[in-house]
Design a protein around this motif. Structure first.
Motif, PDB file in Angstrom:
ATOM      1  N   TYR A 114       3.410  -4.329   5.256  1.00 13.58           N
ATOM      2  CA  TYR A 114       4.008  -3.479   4.243  1.00 13.58           C
ATOM      3  C   TYR A 114       3.118  -2.243   4.093  1.00 13.58           C
ATOM      4  O   TYR A 114       1.901  -2.355   3.925  1.00 13.58           O
ATOM      5  N   ILE A 115       3.736  -1.070   4.131  1.00 15.73           N
ATOM      6  CA  ILE A 115       2.989   0.179   4.045  1.00 15.73           C
ATOM      7  C   ILE A 115       3.174   0.771   2.650  1.00 15.73           C
ATOM      8  O   ILE A 115       4.305   1.034   2.217  1.00 15.73           O
ATOM      9  N   THR A 116       2.068   0.972   1.949  1.00 16.99           N
ATOM     10  CA  THR A 116       2.105   1.556   0.608  1.00 16.99           C
ATOM     11  C   THR A 116       1.419   2.926   0.665  1.00 16.99           C
ATOM     12  O   THR A 116       0.280   3.082   0.226  1.00 16.99           O
ATOM     13  N   ALA A 117       2.124   3.890   1.227  1.00 16.57           N
ATOM     14  CA  ALA A 117       1.558   5.222   1.431  1.00 16.57           C
ATOM     15  C   ALA A 117       1.619   6.029   0.140  1.00 16.57           C
ATOM     16  O   ALA A 117       2.526   5.854  -0.679  1.00 16.57           O
ATOM     17  N   ASP A 118       0.645   6.934  -0.015  1.00 20.59           N
ATOM     18  CA  ASP A 118       0.604   7.746  -1.231  1.00 20.59           C
ATOM     19  C   ASP A 118       0.576   9.242  -0.956  1.00 20.59           C
ATOM     20  O   ASP A 118       0.326  10.043  -1.854  1.00 20.59           O
ATOM     21  N   GLY A 119       0.807   9.625   0.299  1.00 22.70           N
ATOM     22  CA  GLY A 119       0.880  11.046   0.622  1.00 22.70           C
ATOM     23  C   GLY A 119      -0.459  11.723   0.797  1.00 22.70           C
ATOM     24  O   GLY A 119      -0.552  12.954   0.732  1.00 22.70           O
ATOM     25  N   PRO A 134       7.353  11.999   1.787  1.00 29.33           N
ATOM     26  CA  PRO A 134       8.482  12.508   2.559  1.00 29.33           C
ATOM     27  C   PRO A 134       8.879  11.506   3.645  1.00 29.33           C
ATOM     28  O   PRO A 134       8.022  10.843   4.231  1.00 29.33           O
ATOM     29  N   THR A 135      10.155  11.403   3.915  1.00 29.67           N
ATOM     30  CA  THR A 135      10.612  10.494   4.962  1.00 29.67           C
ATOM     31  C   THR A 135       9.957  10.827   6.294  1.00 29.67           C
ATOM     32  O   THR A 135       9.628   9.929   7.083  1.00 29.67           O
ATOM     33  N   THR A 136       9.746  12.103   6.551  1.00 30.30           N
ATOM     34  CA  THR A 136       9.146  12.518   7.822  1.00 30.30           C
ATOM     35  C   THR A 136       7.731  11.995   7.993  1.00 30.30           C
ATOM     36  O   THR A 136       7.224  11.929   9.121  1.00 30.30           O
ATOM     37  N   ALA A 137       7.066  11.601   6.889  1.00 30.01           N
ATOM     38  CA  ALA A 137       5.707  11.070   7.003  1.00 30.01           C
ATOM     39  C   ALA A 137       5.676   9.764   7.776  1.00 30.01           C
ATOM     40  O   ALA A 137       4.621   9.366   8.286  1.00 30.01           O
ATOM     41  N   ALA A 173      17.376   6.991  12.179  1.00 26.68           N
ATOM     42  CA  ALA A 173      17.462   7.058  13.637  1.00 26.68           C
ATOM     43  C   ALA A 173      16.688   8.268  14.166  1.00 26.68           C
ATOM     44  O   ALA A 173      15.953   8.167  15.158  1.00 26.68           O
ATOM     45  N   ARG A 174      16.834   9.399  13.501  1.00 25.59           N
ATOM     46  CA  ARG A 174      16.134  10.604  13.957  1.00 25.59           C
ATOM     47  C   ARG A 174      14.625  10.477  13.754  1.00 25.59           C
ATOM     48  O   ARG A 174      13.834  10.921  14.607  1.00 25.59           O
ATOM     49  N   ILE A 175      14.212   9.878  12.627  1.00 26.20           N
ATOM     50  CA  ILE A 175      12.776   9.651  12.409  1.00 26.20           C
ATOM     51  C   ILE A 175      12.210   8.748  13.495  1.00 26.20           C
ATOM     52  O   ILE A 175      11.119   8.989  14.048  1.00 26.20           O
ATOM     53  N   THR A 176      12.938   7.697  13.837  1.00 25.50           N
ATOM     54  CA  THR A 176      12.482   6.765  14.871  1.00 25.50           C
ATOM     55  C   THR A 176      12.383   7.462  16.216  1.00 25.50           C
ATOM     56  O   THR A 176      11.403   7.270  16.965  1.00 25.50           O
ATOM     57  N   ASP A 177      13.366   8.276  16.553  1.00 26.30           N
ATOM     58  CA  ASP A 177      13.315   9.010  17.822  1.00 26.30           C
ATOM     59  C   ASP A 177      12.124   9.962  17.852  1.00 26.30           C
ATOM     60  O   ASP A 177      11.432  10.089  18.875  1.00 26.30           O
ATOM     61  N   GLU A 191      14.971   7.191  -0.541  1.00 22.09           N
ATOM     62  CA  GLU A 191      15.474   7.808  -1.762  1.00 22.09           C
ATOM     63  C   GLU A 191      15.931   9.231  -1.478  1.00 22.09           C
ATOM     64  O   GLU A 191      15.453   9.884  -0.547  1.00 22.09           O
ATOM     65  N   HIS A 192      16.822   9.703  -2.304  1.00 19.48           N
ATOM     66  CA  HIS A 192      17.279  11.090  -2.217  1.00 19.48           C
ATOM     67  C   HIS A 192      16.342  11.964  -3.039  1.00 19.48           C
ATOM     68  O   HIS A 192      15.969  11.604  -4.168  1.00 19.48           O
ATOM     69  N   PRO A 193      15.916  13.119  -2.547  1.00 17.92           N
ATOM     70  CA  PRO A 193      16.221  13.649  -1.229  1.00 17.92           C
ATOM     71  C   PRO A 193      15.069  13.421  -0.251  1.00 17.92           C
ATOM     72  O   PRO A 193      13.954  13.906  -0.467  1.00 17.92           O
ATOM     73  N   ASP A 194      15.290  12.701   0.799  1.00 17.51           N
ATOM     74  CA  ASP A 194      14.335  12.570   1.919  1.00 17.51           C
ATOM     75  C   ASP A 194      12.967  12.068   1.481  1.00 17.51           C
ATOM     76  O   ASP A 194      11.921  12.626   1.841  1.00 17.51           O
ATOM     77  N   ARG A 195      12.967  10.961   0.718  1.00 18.24           N
ATOM     78  CA  ARG A 195      11.709  10.372   0.275  1.00 18.24           C
ATOM     79  C   ARG A 195      11.712   8.884   0.581  1.00 18.24           C
ATOM     80  O   ARG A 195      12.756   8.258   0.768  1.00 18.24           O
ATOM     81  N   LEU A 196      10.496   8.324   0.591  1.00 18.27           N
ATOM     82  CA  LEU A 196      10.318   6.892   0.761  1.00 18.27           C
ATOM     83  C   LEU A 196       9.546   6.341  -0.426  1.00 18.27           C
ATOM     84  O   LEU A 196       8.546   6.926  -0.856  1.00 18.27           O
ATOM     85  N   ARG A 197      10.023   5.191  -0.936  1.00 21.73           N
ATOM     86  CA  ARG A 197       9.394   4.502  -2.057  1.00 21.73           C
ATOM     87  C   ARG A 197       8.764   3.209  -1.560  1.00 21.73           C
ATOM     88  O   ARG A 197       9.283   2.564  -0.654  1.00 21.73           O
ATOM     89  N   HIS A 198       7.670   2.809  -2.158  1.00 22.67           N
ATOM     90  CA  HIS A 198       6.931   1.627  -1.713  1.00 22.67           C
ATOM     91  C   HIS A 198       7.822   0.391  -1.587  1.00 22.67           C
ATOM     92  O   HIS A 198       8.744   0.190  -2.382  1.00 22.67           O
ATOM     93  N   PRO A 199       7.509  -0.484  -0.628  1.00 20.44           N
ATOM     94  CA  PRO A 199       8.195  -1.782  -0.560  1.00 20.44           C
ATOM     95  C   PRO A 199       7.993  -2.570  -1.851  1.00 20.44           C
ATOM     96  O   PRO A 199       6.951  -2.466  -2.509  1.00 20.44           O
TER      97      PRO A 199
END
Length: 321
Positions: free
Chosen positions: A40-45, A97-100, A146-150, A77-85
């Protein structure tokens, strides 16, 4: 009394007949492959995110275990964010950011390459869940992942690491329509493999005459999310419970697929949470070891001809960072 030549002919004929009537030996059941570590990844930016990912990649390469491992990054989450597991929309944990996710994958890959003195290889699956409390449109979210994975796959610096995706789809977290839209968008956007690290909450076991699961889901929905959506979807179900009921649920789902879709589960292995339970506690009969989880699934699938597997290559165990 027949002549010796006649006796020989009769003996050979009888032997040939016996061999023709003897069924071929059953294929040997798959052997336990050993396990990898998923996280589980708990990133904080902050820069610590990629430092931790680099260290995790180094640790996995040093351990020398081949195979699949998942980095679960939480909820889109909108827009283009990730929240901790393991969190809900009202939590105040940091969002990234999702791109992270691609940066974290690149750091893991670099760490793996730097410390890989054993010749280990890894399938690195970037995972999110189907929680729909983040305000995301499922089709948009699936295509984005899919685009992030690619992107992450293109940034991998070593052929020893293959980057792919994972989805933790659970009936309690969204409607089946939401989850189906997500997986359809993912598979329409990329042909990169995705591992379905899903649960089958409330689904029947083989002894039960039912096709309903929790929260309005059905066995058909569970099968679709784990195999039926596309050839690139491979099942890696959660086999946490020590009583084996989850393995039997997935065997029933596979049997349903064999009979109703001509498609048993495309089973890749089993997911356990033994290490995470040891770290956090609070697991009541849901702390299978990786070997126990994998063996329960193999045995449940092998209990009937329609679901028997000839390969079950992965066992992976969850941990917190």
């Amino acid at each position: 009394m027949p002549a010796p030549a006649t006796r020989l002919i009769c003996t050979l004929t009888a032997t040939a007949t016996a061999l023709a009537l003897t069924p071929p030996p059953a294929a040997a059941a798959p052997a336990y492959p050993g396990h990898t570590t998923s996280r589980y990844i708990t990133a904080d930016g902050t820069p610590a995110d990629t430092l931790r990912a680099h260290d995790a990649g180094c640790a996995d390469a040093t351990a020398g275990h081949h195979g699949l491992r998942i980095l679960f990054l939480g909820t889109q989450e909108h827009p283009d964010r990730l929240r901790h597991p393991g969190t809900t929309a009202d939590t105040t944990t940091p969002r990234i950011p999702t791109t992270a996710a691609a940066d974290i994958a690149a750091a893991y890959t670099t760490g793996f390459a730097t410390c890989n003195t054993t010749g280990a290889t890894a399938h690195l699956a970037l995972g999110v869940n189907n929680k729909n409390d983040g305000g995301t449109d499922p089709a948009t979210a699936g295509a984005d992942w899919a685009r992030i994975t690619d992107t992450a796959a293109r940034r991998a610096i070593t052929p020893a690491v293959t980057v792919t995706a994972a989805l933790d789809a659970e009936p309690s977290w969204s409607s089946p329509a939401w989850a189906r839209a997500w997986i359809d968008a993912y598979t329409a956007t990329t042909d990169r493999r995705i591992y379905a690290a899903n649960s089958a909450g409330g689904c029947p076991t083989p002894e039960q005459d039912s096709t309903t699961c929790n929260n309005g889901w059905t066995v058909a929905d569970i099968h679709y999310l784990a195999t039926g959506a596309a050839p690139t979807v491979h099942a890696l179900p959660q086999i946490y419970r020590t009583d084996g009921i989850q393995a039997r649920q997935w065997a029933a789902i596979s049997d349903w697929g064999a009979h109703h879709r001509n498609q048993p589960l495309r089973a890749a292995g089993a997911l356990s949470q033994h290490t995470a339970c040891t770290q956090r506690g609070g697991c009541h009969r849901t702390d299978n070891t990786p070997r126990q989880a994998w063996t329960q699934l193999r045995d449940a699938l092998d209990a009937r001809d329609t679901t028997r597997v000839h390969a079950l290559p992965y066992a992976t165990d969850m941990r917190w960072p």
